[in-house]
Scaffold this motif. Structure first.
Motif, PDB file in Angstrom:
ATOM      1  N   MET A 154       1.214   6.061  -6.547  1.00  0.00           N
ATOM      2  CA  MET A 154       0.687   5.533  -5.296  1.00  0.00           C
ATOM      3  C   MET A 154      -0.768   5.960  -5.149  1.00  0.00           C
ATOM      4  O   MET A 154      -1.243   6.852  -5.842  1.00  0.00           O
ATOM      5  N   ASP A 155      -1.479   5.321  -4.244  1.00  0.00           N
ATOM      6  CA  ASP A 155      -2.884   5.649  -4.032  1.00  0.00           C
ATOM      7  C   ASP A 155      -3.086   7.098  -3.615  1.00  0.00           C
ATOM      8  O   ASP A 155      -4.124   7.685  -3.898  1.00  0.00           O
ATOM      9  N   ASP A 156      -2.091   7.695  -2.958  1.00  0.00           N
ATOM     10  CA  ASP A 156      -2.235   9.092  -2.527  1.00  0.00           C
ATOM     11  C   ASP A 156      -1.937  10.089  -3.654  1.00  0.00           C
ATOM     12  O   ASP A 156      -1.950  11.297  -3.442  1.00  0.00           O
ATOM     13  N   GLY A 157      -1.652   9.591  -4.865  1.00  0.00           N
ATOM     14  CA  GLY A 157      -1.400  10.453  -6.010  1.00  0.00           C
ATOM     15  C   GLY A 157       0.076  10.718  -6.269  1.00  0.00           C
ATOM     16  O   GLY A 157       0.441  11.176  -7.339  1.00  0.00           O
ATOM     17  N   GLY A 158       0.930  10.453  -5.285  1.00  0.00           N
ATOM     18  CA  GLY A 158       2.365  10.628  -5.469  1.00  0.00           C
ATOM     19  C   GLY A 158       2.937   9.497  -6.318  1.00  0.00           C
ATOM     20  O   GLY A 158       2.225   8.581  -6.716  1.00  0.00           O
ATOM     21  N   TRP A 159       4.217   9.587  -6.586  1.00  0.00           N
ATOM     22  CA  TRP A 159       4.886   8.587  -7.413  1.00  0.00           C
ATOM     23  C   TRP A 159       6.026   7.938  -6.660  1.00  0.00           C
ATOM     24  O   TRP A 159       6.669   8.571  -5.818  1.00  0.00           O
ATOM     25  N   SER A 178       0.811  -1.214   0.000  1.00  0.00           N
ATOM     26  CA  SER A 178       0.000   0.000   0.000  1.00  0.00           C
ATOM     27  C   SER A 178       0.842   1.260   0.000  1.00  0.00           C
ATOM     28  O   SER A 178       0.415   2.288  -0.500  1.00  0.00           O
ATOM     29  N   ALA A 179       2.024   1.208   0.550  1.00  0.00           N
ATOM     30  CA  ALA A 179       2.859   2.406   0.584  1.00  0.00           C
ATOM     31  C   ALA A 179       3.514   2.679  -0.761  1.00  0.00           C
ATOM     32  O   ALA A 179       3.881   3.808  -1.039  1.00  0.00           O
ATOM     33  N   TRP A 180       3.675   1.658  -1.593  1.00  0.00           N
ATOM     34  CA  TRP A 180       4.448   1.813  -2.817  1.00  0.00           C
ATOM     35  C   TRP A 180       3.661   1.561  -4.084  1.00  0.00           C
ATOM     36  O   TRP A 180       4.244   1.346  -5.126  1.00  0.00           O
ATOM     37  N   ALA A 181       2.317   1.553  -4.048  1.00  0.00           N
ATOM     38  CA  ALA A 181       1.618   1.200  -5.275  1.00  0.00           C
ATOM     39  C   ALA A 181       0.203   1.741  -5.326  1.00  0.00           C
ATOM     40  O   ALA A 181      -0.422   1.987  -4.312  1.00  0.00           O
ATOM     41  N   LYS A 182      -0.284   1.897  -6.532  1.00  0.00           N
ATOM     42  CA  LYS A 182      -1.684   2.239  -6.758  1.00  0.00           C
ATOM     43  C   LYS A 182      -2.430   0.907  -6.821  1.00  0.00           C
ATOM     44  O   LYS A 182      -2.211   0.101  -7.721  1.00  0.00           O
ATOM     45  N   SER A 183      -3.300   0.658  -5.855  1.00  0.00           N
ATOM     46  CA  SER A 183      -3.934  -0.655  -5.726  1.00  0.00           C
ATOM     47  C   SER A 183      -4.787  -1.020  -6.934  1.00  0.00           C
ATOM     48  O   SER A 183      -4.917  -2.192  -7.265  1.00  0.00           O
ATOM     49  N   SER A 184      -5.363  -0.044  -7.632  1.00  0.00           N
ATOM     50  CA  SER A 184      -6.202  -0.351  -8.788  1.00  0.00           C
ATOM     51  C   SER A 184      -5.391  -0.856  -9.979  1.00  0.00           C
ATOM     52  O   SER A 184      -5.963  -1.415 -10.921  1.00  0.00           O
ATOM     53  N   ASP A 185      -4.074  -0.703  -9.958  1.00  0.00           N
ATOM     54  CA  ASP A 185      -3.252  -1.180 -11.075  1.00  0.00           C
ATOM     55  C   ASP A 185      -3.379  -2.686 -11.283  1.00  0.00           C
ATOM     56  O   ASP A 185      -3.267  -3.172 -12.398  1.00  0.00           O
ATOM     57  N   ARG A 186      -3.599  -3.424 -10.217  1.00  0.00           N
ATOM     58  CA  ARG A 186      -3.701  -4.879 -10.333  1.00  0.00           C
ATOM     59  C   ARG A 186      -4.861  -5.308 -11.230  1.00  0.00           C
ATOM     60  O   ARG A 186      -4.862  -6.405 -11.760  1.00  0.00           O
ATOM     61  N   ASN A 187      -5.865  -4.454 -11.352  1.00  0.00           N
ATOM     62  CA  ASN A 187      -7.040  -4.786 -12.156  1.00  0.00           C
ATOM     63  C   ASN A 187      -6.932  -4.292 -13.591  1.00  0.00           C
ATOM     64  O   ASN A 187      -7.890  -4.393 -14.345  1.00  0.00           O
ATOM     65  N   GLN A 188      -5.795  -3.760 -13.958  1.00  0.00           N
ATOM     66  CA  GLN A 188      -5.590  -3.235 -15.307  1.00  0.00           C
ATOM     67  C   GLN A 188      -4.938  -4.286 -16.207  1.00  0.00           C
ATOM     68  O   GLN A 188      -4.285  -5.216 -15.725  1.00  0.00           O
ATOM     69  N   ARG A 189      -5.057  -4.082 -17.496  1.00  0.00           N
ATOM     70  CA  ARG A 189      -4.407  -4.959 -18.469  1.00  0.00           C
ATOM     71  C   ARG A 189      -2.893  -4.791 -18.356  1.00  0.00           C
ATOM     72  O   ARG A 189      -2.383  -3.692 -18.198  1.00  0.00           O
ATOM     73  N   MET A 190      -2.159  -5.892 -18.445  1.00  0.00           N
ATOM     74  CA  MET A 190      -0.704  -5.846 -18.431  1.00  0.00           C
ATOM     75  C   MET A 190      -0.192  -6.002 -19.851  1.00  0.00           C
ATOM     76  O   MET A 190      -0.627  -6.887 -20.584  1.00  0.00           O
ATOM     77  N   ASN A 191       0.735  -5.131 -20.230  1.00  0.00           N
ATOM     78  CA  ASN A 191       1.378  -5.207 -21.536  1.00  0.00           C
ATOM     79  C   ASN A 191       2.847  -5.527 -21.328  1.00  0.00           C
ATOM     80  O   ASN A 191       3.508  -4.879 -20.510  1.00  0.00           O
ATOM     81  N   VAL A 192       3.333  -6.510 -22.062  1.00  0.00           N
ATOM     82  CA  VAL A 192       4.721  -6.944 -21.952  1.00  0.00           C
ATOM     83  C   VAL A 192       5.320  -6.980 -23.342  1.00  0.00           C
ATOM     84  O   VAL A 192       4.714  -7.535 -24.266  1.00  0.00           O
TER      85      VAL A 192
END
Length: 191
Positions: free
Chosen positions: A95-100, A22-36
């Motif tokens: 991050m969830d708080d809007g920072g990077w 939670s301190a280092w990530a935007k939690s909604s990213d897990r539900n997004q499409r992954m491109n590799v």
């Protein structure tokens, strides 16, 4: 989608957890499409076999953006291990708080069973407005939020910078001192 790549998707999805705390990530990213994308891949059809991506590896999922020279993805049963190497590996995520969060390291290892991410080799993790940590090795436990850092066996130091929590108390600006009146040059008259 070819079967080799499809069989590695669960493992690649674990890669999105590299910064999933939670301190280092935007939690909604897990539900997004992954491109590799990569210059080349050598992946086993068997789910327990390795998948090696080499050359200009780029992984993105939501705000997560990773660039490395090589990604070595291993999965056996419930265990997933991902090793990213580069010169350096570059990772950023909102991050969830809007920072990077921005991180660079010679190698980043994610171990799902231990729920840890290890940044090693001239590792630097920065959170603008919050602070930074750098050293030869930074270990982040995603389950507990614990961050440990230290030098490799050869020595070295850990460096941390903490930004003040309340910048508005001083508005982040120095208070100017009262200026002394500028004296008129000698010998000039106002007449």
């Amino acid at each position: 989608m070819n079967r080799r790549v499809a069989s590695t998707l669960p493992l690649l999805a674990a890669l999105a957890c590299v910064a999933a705390g939670s301190a280092w990530a935007k939690s909604s990213d897990r539900n997004q499409r992954m491109n590799v994308s990569a210059d080349a891949s050598d992946c086993s059809v068997d789910d327990s076999g390795p998948c090696i991506l080499t050359g200009n590896v780029h992984i993105s999922q939501g705000t997560l953006d990773i660039k490395s020279s090589k990604a070595d993805l291993r999965r056996g049963g419930d265990q997933q291990v991902i090793k990213l190497t580069g010169s350096p590996v570059q990772m950023k995520q909102q991050m969830d708080d809007g920072g990077w969060m921005n991180a660079t390291a010679a190698q980043i290892d994610y171990d799902q069973n231990r729920d840890t991410v290890v940044f090693s080799g001239n590792a630097v993790v920065k959170q603008p407005g919050k602070g930074s940590i750098s050293g030869e090795r930074i270990v982040y436990n995603m389950a507990t939020g614990q961050v440990q850092s230290g030098a490799a066996a050869g020595g070295g130091r850990v460096n941390m910078t903490f930004e003040p929590k309340n910048k508005s108390a001083g508005n982040g600006k120095a208070t100017p001192e009262k200026a002394e009146p500028t004296p008129e040059p000698a010998g000039q008259d106002d007449n």
